[in-house]
Design an enzyme around this catalytic site. Sequence first.
Site, PDB file in Angstrom:
ATOM      1  N   LYS A 192       0.470  51.927  -0.560  1.00  0.00           N
ATOM      2  CA  LYS A 192       1.059  50.748  -1.320  1.00  0.00           C
ATOM      3  C   LYS A 192       2.119  51.184  -2.422  1.00  0.00           C
ATOM      4  O   LYS A 192       1.722  51.726  -3.381  1.00  0.00           O
ATOM      5  CB  LYS A 192      -0.154  49.983  -2.019  1.00  0.00           C
ATOM      6  N   CYS A 251       5.441  60.136 -16.910  1.00  0.00           N
ATOM      7  CA  CYS A 251       4.082  59.936 -17.782  1.00  0.00           C
ATOM      8  C   CYS A 251       3.734  61.127 -18.680  1.00  0.00           C
ATOM      9  O   CYS A 251       2.965  60.850 -19.685  1.00  0.00           O
ATOM     10  CB  CYS A 251       2.776  60.085 -16.661  1.00  0.00           C
ATOM     11  N   GLU A 279       6.366  47.791  -5.922  1.00  0.00           N
ATOM     12  CA  GLU A 279       7.043  46.933  -5.318  1.00  0.00           C
ATOM     13  C   GLU A 279       8.722  46.994  -5.240  1.00  0.00           C
ATOM     14  O   GLU A 279       9.504  46.698  -4.501  1.00  0.00           O
ATOM     15  CB  GLU A 279       6.894  45.340  -5.920  1.00  0.00           C
ATOM     16  N   GLY A 322      -6.613  59.076 -17.412  1.00  0.00           N
ATOM     17  CA  GLY A 322      -7.023  59.303 -15.949  1.00  0.00           C
ATOM     18  C   GLY A 322      -8.357  60.041 -15.798  1.00  0.00           C
ATOM     19  O   GLY A 322      -8.957  60.718 -16.394  1.00  0.00           O
ATOM     20  N   TRP A 330       6.788  53.340  -9.702  1.00  0.00           N
ATOM     21  CA  TRP A 330       8.180  53.447  -9.332  1.00  0.00           C
ATOM     22  C   TRP A 330       8.786  54.610  -9.638  1.00  0.00           C
ATOM     23  O   TRP A 330       9.958  54.870  -9.488  1.00  0.00           O
ATOM     24  CB  TRP A 330       8.710  51.986  -9.709  1.00  0.00           C
ATOM     25  N   GLU A 362      -4.370  58.705 -11.829  1.00  0.00           N
ATOM     26  CA  GLU A 362      -3.518  59.263 -12.527  1.00  0.00           C
ATOM     27  C   GLU A 362      -2.618  58.425 -13.613  1.00  0.00           C
ATOM     28  O   GLU A 362      -1.653  57.600 -12.817  1.00  0.00           O
ATOM     29  CB  GLU A 362      -2.288  60.274 -11.821  1.00  0.00           C
ATOM     30  N   GLU A 407       2.192  53.970 -25.103  1.00  0.00           N
ATOM     31  CA  GLU A 407       3.338  54.546 -24.157  1.00  0.00           C
ATOM     32  C   GLU A 407       4.539  53.734 -24.065  1.00  0.00           C
ATOM     33  O   GLU A 407       4.459  52.512 -23.467  1.00  0.00           O
ATOM     34  CB  GLU A 407       2.739  54.777 -22.763  1.00  0.00           C
ATOM     35  N   GLY A 432      -0.148  52.571 -14.487  1.00  0.00           N
ATOM     36  CA  GLY A 432      -0.698  52.253 -15.769  1.00  0.00           C
ATOM     37  C   GLY A 432      -2.132  52.288 -16.046  1.00  0.00           C
ATOM     38  O   GLY A 432      -2.825  52.198 -15.089  1.00  0.00           O
ATOM     39  N   GLY A 464      -1.207  56.738 -17.858  1.00  0.00           N
ATOM     40  CA  GLY A 464      -0.391  57.043 -18.846  1.00  0.00           C
ATOM     41  C   GLY A 464      -0.511  58.289 -19.718  1.00  0.00           C
ATOM     42  O   GLY A 464      -1.569  58.875 -19.612  1.00  0.00           O
TER      43      GLY A 464
HETATM   44  P1  NAD Z   1       1.436  49.976 -12.422  1.00  0.00           P
HETATM   45  O1  NAD Z   1       0.262  50.368 -12.849  1.00  0.00           O
HETATM   46  O2  NAD Z   1       2.046  48.527 -12.880  1.00  0.00           O
HETATM   47  O3  NAD Z   1       1.691  50.013 -10.979  1.00  0.00           O
HETATM   48  C1  NAD Z   1       1.472  51.348 -10.110  1.00  0.00           C
HETATM   49  C2  NAD Z   1       0.906  50.725  -8.701  1.00  0.00           C
HETATM   50  O4  NAD Z   1       0.051  50.077  -8.746  1.00  0.00           O
HETATM   51  C3  NAD Z   1       2.045  49.704  -8.261  1.00  0.00           C
HETATM   52  O5  NAD Z   1       2.079  50.212  -6.527  1.00  0.00           O
HETATM   53  C4  NAD Z   1       1.659  48.537  -8.331  1.00  0.00           C
HETATM   54  O6  NAD Z   1       2.281  47.463  -7.216  1.00  0.00           O
HETATM   55  C5  NAD Z   1       0.017  48.715  -8.078  1.00  0.00           C
HETATM   56  N1  NAD Z   1      -0.843  47.678  -8.704  1.00  0.00           N
HETATM   57  C6  NAD Z   1      -0.461  46.759  -9.695  1.00  0.00           C
HETATM   58  N2  NAD Z   1      -1.749  46.014  -9.873  1.00  0.00           N
HETATM   59  C7  NAD Z   1      -2.384  46.568  -9.241  1.00  0.00           C
HETATM   60  C8  NAD Z   1      -3.952  45.850  -8.982  1.00  0.00           C
HETATM   61  N3  NAD Z   1      -4.423  44.889  -9.646  1.00  0.00           N
HETATM   62  N4  NAD Z   1      -4.638  46.431  -8.155  1.00  0.00           N
HETATM   63  C9  NAD Z   1      -3.989  47.566  -7.340  1.00  0.00           C
HETATM   64  N5  NAD Z   1      -2.959  47.855  -7.664  1.00  0.00           N
HETATM   65  C10 NAD Z   1      -2.026  47.341  -8.296  1.00  0.00           C
HETATM   66  O7  NAD Z   1       2.396  51.020 -13.033  1.00  0.00           O
HETATM   67  P2  NAD Z   1       4.112  51.137 -12.978  1.00  0.00           P
HETATM   68  O8  NAD Z   1       4.541  50.278 -13.887  1.00  0.00           O
HETATM   69  O9  NAD Z   1       4.668  51.255 -11.478  1.00  0.00           O
HETATM   70  O10 NAD Z   1       4.043  52.678 -13.463  1.00  0.00           O
HETATM   71  C11 NAD Z   1       4.302  53.193 -14.852  1.00  0.00           C
HETATM   72  C12 NAD Z   1       3.068  53.733 -14.928  1.00  0.00           C
HETATM   73  O11 NAD Z   1       2.479  54.861 -14.275  1.00  0.00           O
HETATM   74  C13 NAD Z   1       3.230  54.353 -16.380  1.00  0.00           C
HETATM   75  O12 NAD Z   1       1.939  54.121 -17.289  1.00  0.00           O
HETATM   76  C14 NAD Z   1       3.095  55.872 -16.337  1.00  0.00           C
HETATM   77  O13 NAD Z   1       2.606  56.624 -17.268  1.00  0.00           O
HETATM   78  C15 NAD Z   1       2.018  55.780 -15.032  1.00  0.00           C
HETATM   79  N6  NAD Z   1       2.431  57.223 -14.210  1.00  0.00           N
HETATM   80  C16 NAD Z   1       1.280  58.053 -14.439  1.00  0.00           C
HETATM   81  C17 NAD Z   1       1.596  59.616 -13.721  1.00  0.00           C
HETATM   82  C18 NAD Z   1       0.568  60.380 -13.834  1.00  0.00           C
HETATM   83  O14 NAD Z   1       0.385  61.169 -12.794  1.00  0.00           O
HETATM   84  N7  NAD Z   1      -0.512  60.279 -14.650  1.00  0.00           N
HETATM   85  C19 NAD Z   1       2.649  59.605 -13.028  1.00  0.00           C
HETATM   86  C20 NAD Z   1       3.555  58.660 -12.812  1.00  0.00           C
HETATM   87  C21 NAD Z   1       3.473  57.328 -13.626  1.00  0.00           C
END
Ligand code: NAD
Length: 496
Positions: free
Chosen positions: A176, A285, A179, A459, A152, A251, A386, A230, A253
């Site tokens: 995807k 991130c 949400e 990652g 998000w 990609e 994080e 995450g 955390g």
């Molecule tokens: P999240 O992992 O909760 O969700 C990311 C996406 O994965 C969402 O679309 C979510 O609906 C989906 N998802 C959730 N559970 C899943 C499953 N079991 N199987 C497949 N898909 C699933 O992360 P978030 O809270 O939306 O985002 C924050 C995290 O993203 C932080 O940890 C941040 O560091 C990381 N992030 C990393 C980068 C990078 O480039 N390294 C960039 C931005 C954010």
Amino acid sequence: MTLEQTLPLCIAGTWRLGGGARYATCYPATGEPVAWLNAANLDDVEAAVQGAHQAFLHSGWAQRKPHERAAVLYRIAGLIRERAEELAQLQRQDNGKPINETRALVASAAGTFQFFAAACETLEETITPSRGDFVSMSLYEPMGVVAAITPWNSPIASEAQKVAPALAAGNAVVIKPAEITPLLALQLARICDDAGLPKGLVSVLPGKGSLLGDALTRHPLVKRVSFTGGTGTGKHIAHIAADKMMPVSLELGGKSPTIVLEDADLDHAVAGVLYGIFSSSGEACIAGSRLFVARKLYEPFMARLTAAAAQLRLGDPADERTQMGPLISAAHRESVERYVALGLAAGGRLRLGGQRPSGGLFDQGYFYPPTILEGLGNQQQVCQEEIFGPVLVAMPFDSEAELVEQANDSLYALAAGIWSRDYKRAWALGRKLQAGTVWINTYKQFSISTPFGGWRDSGLGREKGRLGILQYMEQKSLYWGMNEQPLAWAGVEAGQ
Ligand code: NAD
């Protein structure tokens, strides 16, 4: 778009309501609904993947010449630019980032499509040095259906980073989005339609990741997953991918160190450290969330940093002067607050912030001020986990050896920053830091032309860069026999 409408989703080339529960996306600055939509359900996942597969097989996209695919991607970039202000305002509401930041993200999405259009039409396949009576070649071909799963915190930029190279490579993509921030991915699908991309090549499935993202990852027709989010979710996806022998890019955390050496230019260092942790309210991130300052410089530097941080403008994301907007949700703000409480319970001291602001908009949205903790060691939970919010933990260091050990002492290894006027020392230190990206005398600068990704729990794989397109292709070696005679082994003579 009116609030009464339920937004349709883009599934397999048609715009229709999702089959899941109706829900609202909310503006984090006020908590008020921005749009209503029905989440996708498992039938929608199946329809989107089957539709993408059919479009991949029959739309002719994969067979178009690279410059023909590029022409469509250039049109997508152009339409993003034409609709930039509308998209930036929508993203501000969807996600709560300040308007100047969402404008930059929209511009970056357009630049990403333009870049991968160019990468697509200039990608070379190679004739490899021949070591026999053959001409040998290394070719690249599209994979089929690719899933792009995004978080998000930077919608449209995250989606563009995956969708542009995946399409450029000739694939179909099922997005995807998170949400709670689905609106920009849906707009991107509209733009793809308007740019003349064959129907069905892009679908968008908003809703719960544990249901939809999981099903998408497991689907046998999905040949690659490009995931940003995450670390826990990334590992879950990696397990599924291992069973399918499916390539993934993850990609994840970060808990990035920023280092201020004794000889740093203090104006630059203060500005860079503030930008590194407090821009995007720390929901990045690559946030520079662990600060190491040479002990001799610690007090004067922290005094300047704290005074400047106290001046940052937290507030209405629609106001062009705003530097920090709200956090994404009430639950996320509570999580940030728990971390600050943990830091204090472990003996930390608050140098700045740590209290919800109040009055006006602050009473409605999920605002949290720039917060600086000190008096803690790198082993503490707030230094190892994080937080994903505007919380900086500052620590003095004595020797460079101790500094390197602590900076690298993290499960994460996404990014690092160094502030020093001594370019040789900064170079040497930069080589010792374990991170996917090291910034020297700058921070949080991004270029689509430069690979990006993390080591360890941050990652797997790299996105961006001209060769980022190859992640979405399968390599194939092709040999053209040039023998005058039949292959010798079978003893067959020519002409007999
Ligand atoms: P999240 O992992 O909760 O969700 C990311 C996406 O994965 C969402 O679309 C979510 O609906 C989906 N998802 C959730 N559970 C899943 C499953 N079991 N199987 C497949 N898909 C699933 O992360 P978030 O809270 O939306 O985002 C924050 C995290 O993203 C932080 O940890 C941040 O560091 C990381 N992030 C990393 C980068 C990078 O480039 N390294 C960039 C931005 C954010």
